[in-house]
Design a protein around this motif. Structure first.
Motif, short mmCIF file in Angstrom:
data_model
loop_
_atom_site.label_atom_id
_atom_site.label_comp_id
_atom_site.label_asym_id
_atom_site.label_seq_id
_atom_site.Cartn_x
_atom_site.Cartn_y
_atom_site.Cartn_z
N ASP A 80 0.84 -1.19 0.00
CA ASP A 80 0.00 0.00 0.00
C ASP A 80 0.89 1.25 0.00
O ASP A 80 1.84 1.32 0.77
N THR A 143 -0.79 -0.24 -4.66
CA THR A 143 -2.01 0.56 -4.77
C THR A 143 -1.87 1.71 -5.77
O THR A 143 -2.87 2.30 -6.16
N SER A 450 -8.21 4.01 -2.10
CA SER A 450 -7.76 2.95 -2.99
C SER A 450 -7.81 1.59 -2.31
O SER A 450 -8.16 0.59 -2.92
N SER A 451 -7.49 1.56 -1.01
CA SER A 451 -7.49 0.27 -0.30
C SER A 451 -8.86 -0.39 -0.29
O SER A 451 -8.96 -1.60 -0.29
N TRP A 454 -9.40 -2.90 -2.94
CA TRP A 454 -8.34 -3.90 -3.04
C TRP A 454 -8.80 -5.30 -3.45
O TRP A 454 -8.23 -5.89 -4.38
#
Length: 851
Positions: A80, A143, A450-451, A454
RNA sequence: GGGCGAAUGGCUCAGUUGGUUAGAGCGCCGGUCUCACAUACCGGAGAUCACAGGUUCGACUCCUGUUUCGCCCACCA
């Protein structure tokens, strides 16, 4: 084979094989069921610590276990970019070099961060490999990868078009050091000792004043009202009157608002809509002016009159001094309250009015909550479900813009000509409407924006890849509780919103590793343990096994370096047992089960029981129970008894090979290296996970009981020998299997290290004796002087047995018990009484002989 | 202020729907270099299951309250 297991050599060997053959690569295969886990991507801020080792060990155990079971296991690795966290770390590094990010400019600074990120990415991935993680390395994601960024922009656009994403002027948590907004989740509250200042605000049109209380006097520069509770009889009369804010002489009205707590402070609240979330709400309600008095770095701005340019705490000092000299400071009280700090740099955050981007979360939360309420989501341990539900039920808008340089730039463009706001997934430099120049929004997105994508973004969702169709949804997310809101809840919302599916069905929340004093391991405290040091000193298998062994489901394991001896010793034990078995089969190895005698049947019975328990534990995420099963079965039963018996009875035991082989198959997810090595020593040409693996089933209650009886006899003999040193033992056996005992006289002698054994029908007077399950063992005790302590012990045992019998007999006389208890329990009670009675008789008999 | 979790031998923890003589590892004591392993083997001591009530035929386990510790959430200026 070496006497001591050389884990370094073994790990080196297999790591290079894995590197070369990539046996853990997952390919789409519709004939098999997928089992997918996406790694919680570690931040590239730093290298992995023990907590990561723990987290990833759990995942690897699950991945390997299911792979062994025939699932098509895919573990997606990645890291990340960790927006603010990484930016802070690199800024610190620059500071040490005497530089600031502004000196470099945005582009060069980003290059610096990329350098840092790439370095750490590499270290992290290598650490994972050293741990034995069987990720599919070819799928490693970051990421900030191109397709990940595209997914982020795409999702942003979707939510924008739906009206879920909007821009607005609101109070946000502001970090004056990082110069950025933070989400509510990124603020840590810690209790702090502070002062409560009581300040007089004079009336405009008459003498006198009111008194307001505040912990942040500097915000008075932005006051635009004073509020009282309308239900406050005395004060509510003042509503509508005007007072003057001292020092800047602003005239403000007294307003009435329910929010004010009559019992706190003076009952008058100064209202600063630009610098306090509650005051902001009041400001909206009463249409108050919002005057921002601080700049982004926490210095007083031009609205602060003579205090302009002062840092916020310096301004506070000056203001207090000035108020005092004007006699407008009523008093100062000590006051303790919790103060929000930036979770990355620990600077006290400032509630700050600014223009930011937000996501409306209420609609996204609804299906995520429903999935939990309808049990489509399962939490391990279950209690986290409540925490999750509560958070989703009270969800607030999510501030997603950050005034940082490191991260996904917000995909919004502003036309310089027609002033239009355009959201575009692809970069644009002309306005699609008027053709005018555009510039992109300067801000970046919260790293969690963004996570939260995932689980599907990593599988190629944006490009409609087959991988996504086959491997998604994943099975389980393995994580610590700290990021339940940050990440897990949001992934669920995103998964449901964009893919229409839950991204995973199980949520396994494990504990936090602590040091031996119970304190959370952290870099700043210096109590952390580097997993690589442990791997070097004890081996990856030991690290893995120990961590899991010591952590019950969801509890915080306390770990010191010494703890890892547990795993190392176990590995060494396994190694040496293998050495023994192989040395006895030097003339060719045949691995198959044999049932030549009771001992074979007994160990196979235990093996079946062990496999059932073990697999049941793993499948229910009870990994520490699984570790215990492995440990106890192998060490306490197989090594301590079966192998000892085998050494005495015969050479070339196929059954021992069989049990060993089965054992390492089960052990493999926990201790991959040693099990892989032994598997190859056992002549396998395949890697351990490629072999067929089914649960072993063989139960023989009779043999089990017989051998257990023998064990209890041997323990009794050892006991006697230890206490007396006499090696001539007599046995009075009361059971029916005397042939079995007679056949095994030599075995009994060797296992208990005695010289002679004789079976008798009765015991003479004055002997020292011990009862066992089905009889009494004794020695002729002519020379034993100290009989006292021996008798005491027997007396104690007698009393205990009598107590137990009494207790159970009372139960059987109790009608309530007979009516209400299960028949099995009643039978069990009867059986227990019988057992205790037999034993008691033996104890009494021995005692009688002694008197 | 609300919620959650923990409290079991010297230490770290098991004990899954109430019925076990309350288990393990480490540490401790004593004995063994027994031809797989001293990173080992054998034996042993050590627990009124935090406290007080209650429910029940029966409570380490369920309920109520108390104490201590930890975590999370909450707008108290």
């Amino acid at each position: 084979m070496e006497k001591i297991y050389d884990f370094k050599e073994c790990e080196k060997k297999w790591n290079s094989i894995y590197e070369e053959k990539k046996p853990f690569k997952a390919n789409i295969d519709y004939t098999r069921k997928p089992y997918t886990i996406v790694i919680p991507p570690p931040n590239v801020t730093d290298v992995l610590h023990l907590g990561h080792a723990f987290n990833n060990t759990i995942q690897d155990i699950l991945i390997r276990y299911h792979r062994n079971k025939g699932f098509n296991s895919l573990w997606v690795p990645g890291t990340d970019h960790a927006g603010i966290a990484t930016q802070v770390v690199v800024e610190r590094k620059l500071k040490k070099e005497g530089k600031k990010k502004e000196d470099l400019g945005r582009d060069d600074f980003e290059k610096e961060v990329w350098k840092w990120a790439d370095e750490h990415k590499n270290i992290i991935l290598n650490q994972l490999k050293a741990l034995g993680a069987t990720c599919d390395w070819d799928r490693t994601k970051f990421t900030l990868d191109e397709d990940m960024s595209r997914t982020v922009s795409f999702v942003f656009k979707k939510l924008y078009e739906k009206g879920y994403i909007y821009k607005g002027n609101y109070i946000v948590n502001w970090c004056p050091r990082c110069h950025t907004a933070l989400s509510d989740e990124e603020v840590d509250y810690t209790p702090k000792k502070a002062k409560l200042y009581y300040i007089r605000y004079p009336f405009k049109n008459r003498d006198g004043y009111i008194v307001v209380a505040t912990t942040r006097p500097e915000t008075m520069l932005g006051d635009t009202a004073v509020a009282v509770n309308p239900s406050d009889e005395t004060k509510s009369k003042l509503i509508g009157e005007t007072v003057v804010v001292p020092l800047i002489n602003r005239e403000i009205k007294i307003i009435g608002d329910e929010f004010v707590d009559v019992n706190f402070g003076t009952g008058f609240v100064k209202v600063t809509p630009a610098h306090d979330p509650n005051d902001f709400i009041m400001g909206e309600k009463h249409s108050l002016e919002k005057i921002v008095v601080l700049d982004t770095k926490g210095f007083v701005n031009e609205n602060g009159g003579k205090y302009k340019g002062l840092e916020r705490y310096k301004a506070r000092e000056e203001i207090i001094k000035d108020l005092e000299s004007l006699n407008l400071l009523e008093k100062i009280e000590d006051y303790e309250h919790s103060v929000g700090e930036c979770y990355r740099c620990k600077t006290v955050v400032e509630p700050y009015l600014s223009e930011q981007w937000f996501v409306r979360m209420d609609e996204l939360a609804k299906p995520a909550l429903r999935a939990s309420l309808e049990k489509e989501l399962k939490f391990f341990p279950q209690r986290w479900q409540g925490v999750y539900n509560h958070w989703l039920s009270n969800i607030k808008p999510w501030c997603i813009s950050r005034q940082l340089w490191w991260g996904h730039r917000i995909p919004v463009y502003y036309c310089e000509k027609c002033k239009k706001e355009i959201v575009s997934v692809d970069k644009i430099d002309r306005c699609p409407d008027c053709g005018g120049n555009v510039h992109q929004d300067e801000n970046v997105l919260d790293t969690w924006f963004s996570s939260w994508l995932w689980p599907f973004a990593t599988l190629g969702w944006i490009d409609g890849k087959e991988d996504f169709k086959y491997f998604y949804p994943t099975k389980v997310i393995v994580s610590a509780s700290e990021i339940l809101f940050f990440w897990i809840a949001r992934m669920i919302m995103a998964g449901l919103e964009f893919t229409g599916k839950l991204p995973f069905e199980d949520i396994y929340i494990h504990g936090t590793i602590r040091d031996s004093r119970g304190i959370k391991m952290s870099k700043s405290l210096g109590n952390g343990i580097d997993p690589l040091i442990i791997i070097n000193k004890f081996g990856a298998d030991s690290l893995r096994f120990t961590l899991v062994f010591l952590s019950g489901q969801g509890t915080d394991p306390k770990i010191s370096e010494k703890s890892f001896e547990l795993g190392r010793n176990f590995a060494n034990k396994i190694w040496n047992a293998t050495r023994l078995i192989l040395s006895q089969n030097e003339n060719g190895m045949v691995i198959e089960k044999e049932m030549n005698d009771e001992f074979d049947r007994w160990i196979l019975h235990l093996l079946s029981k062990f496999e059932n328990d073990f697999q049941n534990s793993v499948e229910n995420y009870r990994l520490s129970d699984g570790a215990e099963s492995l440990y106890n079965f192998f060490w306490k039963e197989f090594c301590d008894w079966y192998l000892e018996i085998m050494k005495i009875k015969e050479k070339g035991n196929r059954n021992a090979l069989f049990v060993l082989k089965r054992f390492i198959r089960n052990l493999n997810p926990y201790m991959p290296y040693i099990s892989e090595e032994i598997n190859s020593l056992l002549g396998s040409k395949e890697m351990i996970h490629q072999e067929k693996y089914e649960c072993f089933e063989f139960f023989d209650e009779t043999s089990f009981k017989l051998v257990e009886m023998l064990k209890s006899m041997i323990v009794a003999i050892r006991n006697l020998v230890q206490e007396t040193g006499v090696k001539n033992i007599f046995i009075r056996y009361d059971g029916k299997e005397s042939n079995f005992l007679k056949e095994n006289v030599e075995l009994i002698k060797k296992l208990s290290k005695i010289e002679n054994i004789e079976f008798k029908n009765n015991i003479p007077k004055n002997v020292i004796a011990k009862p066992f399950e089905e009889g009494i063992v004794y020695i002729e005790s002519k020379d034993i002087l100290d009989i006292g302590s021996f008798t005491d012990k027997l007396e104690k045992e007698k009393e205990e047995l009598e107590k137990e019998i009494e207790k159970n007999e009372k139960l059987l006389k109790n009608e309530n018990f007979l009516n209400k208890a299960d028949s099995e329990v009643i039978e069990e009670t009867k059986r227990k009484i019988e057992e205790f009675r037999l034993k008691l008789e033996r104890v009494r008999e021995i005692l009688k002989g002694l008197k």
